[in-house]
Design a protein around this motif. Sequence first.
Motif, PDB file in Angstrom:
ATOM      1  N   ALA A  60       0.722  -1.092   0.132  1.00  0.00           N
ATOM      2  CA  ALA A  60      -0.036  -0.124   0.134  1.00  0.00           C
ATOM      3  C   ALA A  60       0.709   1.285  -0.023  1.00  0.00           C
ATOM      4  N   ARG A  61       0.332   2.499  -0.578  1.00  0.00           N
ATOM      5  CA  ARG A  61       0.989   3.495  -0.871  1.00  0.00           C
ATOM      6  C   ARG A  61       2.457   3.371  -1.693  1.00  0.00           C
ATOM      7  N   HIS A  62       2.460   2.725  -2.260  1.00  0.00           N
ATOM      8  CA  HIS A  62       3.503   2.399  -3.533  1.00  0.00           C
ATOM      9  C   HIS A  62       3.011   2.190  -4.771  1.00  0.00           C
ATOM     10  N   TYR A  63       3.786   2.332  -5.717  1.00  0.00           N
ATOM     11  CA  TYR A  63       3.475   2.146  -7.111  1.00  0.00           C
ATOM     12  C   TYR A  63       4.558   1.330  -7.832  1.00  0.00           C
ATOM     13  N   MET A  64       4.039   0.788  -8.782  1.00  0.00           N
ATOM     14  CA  MET A  64       4.931  -0.121  -9.611  1.00  0.00           C
ATOM     15  C   MET A  64       5.055   0.440 -11.141  1.00  0.00           C
ATOM     16  N   GLU A 101      11.401  -2.384 -14.990  1.00  0.00           N
ATOM     17  CA  GLU A 101      10.340  -2.505 -13.946  1.00  0.00           C
ATOM     18  C   GLU A 101      10.936  -2.109 -12.478  1.00  0.00           C
ATOM     19  N   GLY A 102      10.050  -1.451 -11.688  1.00  0.00           N
ATOM     20  CA  GLY A 102      10.420  -0.883 -10.334  1.00  0.00           C
ATOM     21  C   GLY A 102       9.237  -0.609  -9.629  1.00  0.00           C
ATOM     22  N   ILE A 103       9.527  -0.598  -8.174  1.00  0.00           N
ATOM     23  CA  ILE A 103       8.527  -0.327  -7.068  1.00  0.00           C
ATOM     24  C   ILE A 103       9.040   1.049  -6.421  1.00  0.00           C
ATOM     25  N   ILE A 146      11.398  10.326  -8.736  1.00  0.00           N
ATOM     26  CA  ILE A 146      11.790   8.920  -8.416  1.00  0.00           C
ATOM     27  C   ILE A 146      12.700   8.752  -7.193  1.00  0.00           C
ATOM     28  N   THR A 147      12.556   8.091  -6.344  1.00  0.00           N
ATOM     29  CA  THR A 147      13.759   7.625  -5.492  1.00  0.00           C
ATOM     30  C   THR A 147      14.259   6.367  -6.025  1.00  0.00           C
ATOM     31  N   LYS A 148      15.305   5.594  -5.122  1.00  0.00           N
ATOM     32  CA  LYS A 148      15.826   4.276  -5.813  1.00  0.00           C
ATOM     33  C   LYS A 148      14.729   3.286  -5.733  1.00  0.00           C
ATOM     34  N   SER A 149      14.620   2.437  -6.876  1.00  0.00           N
ATOM     35  CA  SER A 149      13.568   1.479  -6.811  1.00  0.00           C
ATOM     36  C   SER A 149      13.970   0.557  -5.528  1.00  0.00           C
ATOM     37  N   LEU A 150      12.753   0.163  -4.954  1.00  0.00           N
ATOM     38  CA  LEU A 150      12.786  -0.766  -3.845  1.00  0.00           C
ATOM     39  C   LEU A 150      12.812  -2.298  -4.392  1.00  0.00           C
ATOM     40  N   HIS A 151      13.529  -2.901  -3.501  1.00  0.00           N
ATOM     41  CA  HIS A 151      13.788  -4.381  -4.080  1.00  0.00           C
ATOM     42  C   HIS A 151      12.764  -5.243  -3.517  1.00  0.00           C
ATOM     43  N   LEU A 152      11.394  -5.160  -3.778  1.00  0.00           N
ATOM     44  CA  LEU A 152      10.318  -5.807  -3.221  1.00  0.00           C
ATOM     45  C   LEU A 152       9.982  -6.806  -4.245  1.00  0.00           C
ATOM     46  N   GLU A 153      10.993  -7.785  -4.601  1.00  0.00           N
ATOM     47  CA  GLU A 153      10.484  -8.807  -5.347  1.00  0.00           C
ATOM     48  C   GLU A 153      11.407 -10.224  -5.274  1.00  0.00           C
ATOM     49  N   LEU A 154      11.103 -11.101  -5.498  1.00  0.00           N
ATOM     50  CA  LEU A 154      11.628 -12.515  -5.492  1.00  0.00           C
ATOM     51  C   LEU A 154      11.777 -13.157  -6.748  1.00  0.00           C
ATOM     52  N   PRO A 155      12.903 -13.894  -7.320  1.00  0.00           N
ATOM     53  CA  PRO A 155      13.125 -14.272  -8.522  1.00  0.00           C
ATOM     54  C   PRO A 155      12.310 -15.843  -8.629  1.00  0.00           C
ATOM     55  N   HIS A 156      11.700 -16.299  -9.773  1.00  0.00           N
ATOM     56  CA  HIS A 156      11.112 -17.394  -9.699  1.00  0.00           C
ATOM     57  C   HIS A 156      12.329 -18.558  -9.948  1.00  0.00           C
TER      58      HIS A 156
END
Length: 266
Positions: A60-64, A101-103, A146-156
């Motif tokens: 919440a309160r973030h965008y991709m 891609e980025g959050i 933009i600020t630095k993209s947040l690393h809110l991801e996991l690889p498959h």
Amino acid sequence: MKSKYYLTEVDKNPQSIFCYHDLKGETFVESHKHQKGQFLYSEGGVVHVKTNSRMYYLPARHYMWIPSGTKHAIYPSSSKVIMRNLYFPITSNSSSFYKKEGIYPINNLLLELLLFIKNWNGDITKSQKNKYAIVYAFKALLEQSITKSLHLELPHPKDGRLINIVNYLTNQIHREHLLPKLASNFSMTDKSLYRLFKKDLGMSFIKYYTQLRIFKSLEYLMNSDYNISEIANMVGYNSLPTFSNTFCNVMGKRPSAYRKSNEIYN
């Protein structure tokens, strides 16, 4: 138009900026792609965005930002989630921001503009001078704020063994898992499992497992009445301070502060 807007409407007019708001209650958006780049904002919970290579956790309160041509599926974590979308034509000479891609956390200026246009749905064209000026300015502000993209991801994982192990970790998230015991459960040595994580996912077991637990805790924080201590236990932490400190290291704030950001703007 609700169920198929992303497949049939977004690219009908290649020059328009397309708006779509208030997807509250939608539980799944099937895998698809657009010629336009997508701004996806979330309120009220976590949105999972699955691409070919990664699972993103949009809080919440973030965008991709999803670049044009990127195949993706969208899974809101609950029916309370509201998603707001803007789709922009992207040219070959656009800045690098629009091509990856980025959050990102949303700032107050972007949020105020987003709420101002919350009732606009469909194509916005240059002939609609006042509306177009606002959404075009919104696009320009994205790359300038933009600020630095947040690393809110996991690889498959790709390796079949690791797919089974990751599924096990996800399904048994309420338990604490140590590498030697996990390896033994899957008839591997701890060294071979450690190497498999590094080779297949590009990260260590502990980093992957830590992020998996924290990302899962986001859903509980946003979509439940459990207290922080209960949530810590639900993702396998026996110590509340350890959970809180780890959460802060990954997300940049304490779980209690993060929960407060769950208010939905109308």
